[in-house]
Design a protein around this motif. Structure first.
Motif, mmCIF file in Angstrom:
data_model
loop_
_atom_site.group_PDB
_atom_site.id
_atom_site.type_symbol
_atom_site.label_atom_id
_atom_site.label_comp_id
_atom_site.label_asym_id
_atom_site.label_seq_id
_atom_site.Cartn_x
_atom_site.Cartn_y
_atom_site.Cartn_z
ATOM 1 N N SER A 75 16.876 22.940 41.819
ATOM 2 C CA SER A 75 16.254 21.481 42.092
ATOM 3 C C SER A 75 15.697 20.832 40.954
ATOM 4 N N GLY A 76 15.670 21.520 39.696
ATOM 5 C CA GLY A 76 14.637 20.830 38.489
ATOM 6 C C GLY A 76 13.445 21.396 38.277
ATOM 7 N N ILE A 77 12.857 22.413 39.144
ATOM 8 C CA ILE A 77 11.679 22.963 38.846
ATOM 9 C C ILE A 77 11.908 24.210 37.903
ATOM 10 N N ASP A 78 11.003 24.510 36.714
ATOM 11 C CA ASP A 78 10.852 25.511 36.040
ATOM 12 C C ASP A 78 10.267 26.711 36.690
ATOM 13 N N VAL A 79 10.938 27.706 36.734
ATOM 14 C CA VAL A 79 10.157 29.071 37.486
ATOM 15 C C VAL A 79 9.584 29.964 36.581
ATOM 16 N N LEU A 80 8.284 30.138 36.802
ATOM 17 C CA LEU A 80 7.526 30.958 35.851
ATOM 18 C C LEU A 80 7.051 32.349 36.495
ATOM 19 N N HIS A 81 7.247 33.455 36.208
ATOM 20 C CA HIS A 81 6.585 34.658 36.865
ATOM 21 C C HIS A 81 5.266 34.768 35.998
ATOM 22 N N ALA A 82 4.366 34.468 36.606
ATOM 23 C CA ALA A 82 2.750 34.342 36.120
ATOM 24 C C ALA A 82 1.844 35.077 36.870
ATOM 25 N N PRO A 83 1.813 36.279 37.067
ATOM 26 C CA PRO A 83 0.961 37.006 38.003
ATOM 27 C C PRO A 83 -0.515 37.201 37.596
ATOM 28 N N ARG A 84 -0.744 36.626 36.026
ATOM 29 C CA ARG A 84 -2.068 36.601 35.609
ATOM 30 C C ARG A 84 -2.951 35.317 36.396
ATOM 31 N N ARG A 85 -2.499 34.927 37.075
ATOM 32 C CA ARG A 85 -3.085 33.507 37.857
ATOM 33 C C ARG A 85 -3.897 32.793 36.801
ATOM 34 N N GLY A 86 -5.424 32.603 36.950
ATOM 35 C CA GLY A 86 -6.209 31.777 36.157
ATOM 36 C C GLY A 86 -5.590 31.810 34.718
ATOM 37 N N ASN A 87 -5.703 33.134 34.145
ATOM 38 C CA ASN A 87 -5.289 33.188 32.753
ATOM 39 C C ASN A 87 -3.866 32.404 32.433
ATOM 40 N N ASP A 113 -5.536 29.499 45.668
ATOM 41 C CA ASP A 113 -6.132 30.683 44.923
ATOM 42 C C ASP A 113 -7.351 30.000 44.100
ATOM 43 N N TYR A 114 -8.356 30.859 44.315
ATOM 44 C CA TYR A 114 -9.619 30.380 43.658
ATOM 45 C C TYR A 114 -9.674 30.655 42.063
ATOM 46 N N THR A 115 -8.686 31.398 41.520
ATOM 47 C CA THR A 115 -8.872 31.552 40.160
ATOM 48 C C THR A 115 -7.996 30.316 39.518
ATOM 49 N N LEU A 116 -7.335 29.715 40.350
ATOM 50 C CA LEU A 116 -6.385 28.549 39.877
ATOM 51 C C LEU A 116 -6.991 27.226 40.122
ATOM 52 N N ALA A 117 -7.749 27.302 41.465
ATOM 53 C CA ALA A 117 -8.238 26.022 41.581
ATOM 54 C C ALA A 117 -9.733 26.050 41.391
ATOM 55 N N ASP A 118 -9.894 26.333 40.092
ATOM 56 C CA ASP A 118 -11.251 26.359 39.389
ATOM 57 C C ASP A 118 -11.407 24.893 38.534
ATOM 58 N N PRO A 119 -12.286 24.141 38.897
ATOM 59 C CA PRO A 119 -12.669 22.890 38.225
ATOM 60 C C PRO A 119 -12.914 23.154 36.656
#
Length: 280
Positions: A75-87, A113-119
């Motif tokens: 659908s036009g979305i790049d797919v990333l296996h990224a389990p390290r979350r905030g890093n 996810d609080y590690t992603l939604a980190d200002p």
């Protein structure tokens, strides 16, 4: 600014969207192919004009169905296996900032996810930011603004999709889909090859090398003995233990244990029943 110049600037505008599939999955009844148009429509309403939207679906993708990943990728979305979350998100944001100047680019996060939604992550790149999260799961980290607003608009994920479903036509990508593993830094155009990679011994070896280790014994801090699976952190460990693959493995081992020691199994079952009876 002349009208033509303003229109030209709007066409240059870009928004990078990072969509966490683990905490904001595609809701039941919503087709994955409609998500792109829904996000584009929501951003256009908020900004008052259209822009180029680049969406990256990320997270621990090892237990998401290949059919869904293929629908998302096509659908036009790049797919990333990224389990390290905030890093991993920090890496993505830094890369985005290198190629997109602040005056023509925005960013959006879809996650609770609080590690992603980190200002703090978003302050580092200084883009105008938007965020969407599931209903009743607003990240507490959003309150750590220190007097500086990082996300100028907050959306509820389910509402964003429902309110823009009329614009959410099925999207098919004409370019080749992109599937990338941020553990091994391998990229694929075919979803099947990507999924095969995520299940490979090579991938597991790289993950085992990368995960945090116990300082005393040098073993992975979060490890599933039954599946021989090293998780990057407790969040990923929970994703693994809730997976069908893990449950089937446990069921198979339980059946084998019953065959080997039927009397022990009966004793355990009797103890469980007695514990339940005492609890009533």
């Amino acid at each position: 600014m002349e009208g033509g110049d303003a229109l030209a600037l709007q066409k240059q505008k870009k928004t990078g969207v990072w969509w966490d599939l683990n905490t904001c999955p595609v809701p039941a009844g919503v087709e994955a192919g409609r998500v792109v148009a829904c996000i584009e429509s929501a951003l256009e309403k908020e900004m008052g004009h259209g822009c180029q939207v680049y969406i990256y679906a990320m997270g621990n993708l090892e237990y998401i169905s290949s059919d869904l990943l293929e629908q998302i990728g096509s659908s036009g979305i790049d797919v990333l296996h990224a389990p390290r979350r905030g890093n991993d998100l920090y890496h993505c944001l830094r890369e985005w900032s290198e190629f997109n100047p602040h005056d023509v680019a925005n960013v959006m996060l879809i996650s609770c996810d609080y590690t992603l939604a980190d200002p703090c992550l978003f302050r580092l790149v200084e883009f105008t930011g938007f965020i969407a999260y599931p209903e009743d799961h607003r990240p507490l980290t959003l309150d750590r603004n220190d007097g500086q607003t990082v996300f100028v608009k907050e959306f509820v994920w389910e509402t964003l999709l429902n309110d823009n479903m009329s614009r959410g036509e099925i999207v098919s990508k004409y370019d080749e889909p992109s599937y990338t593993c941020y553990i091994c830094f391998d990229s694929y155009e075919a979803c099947g090859e990507f999924v095969t990679h995520l299940k490979s011994d090579e991938h597991k070896r790289e993950l085992r090398y990368m995960v945090p280790k116990d300082s005393e014994f040098g073993k992975p801090k979060h490890f599933c003995q039954a599946c021989d699976y090293p998780a990057y952190d407790y969040h990923n460990f929970l994703i693994h233990t809730q997976s069908e693959e893990h449950n089937l493995k446990n069921l198979a081992e339980d059946c084998e244990s019953r065959k080997r020691s039927p009397q022990v199994h009966l004793l355990n079952e009797r103890n469980k029943m007695q514990s339940v009876a005492r609890g009533k």
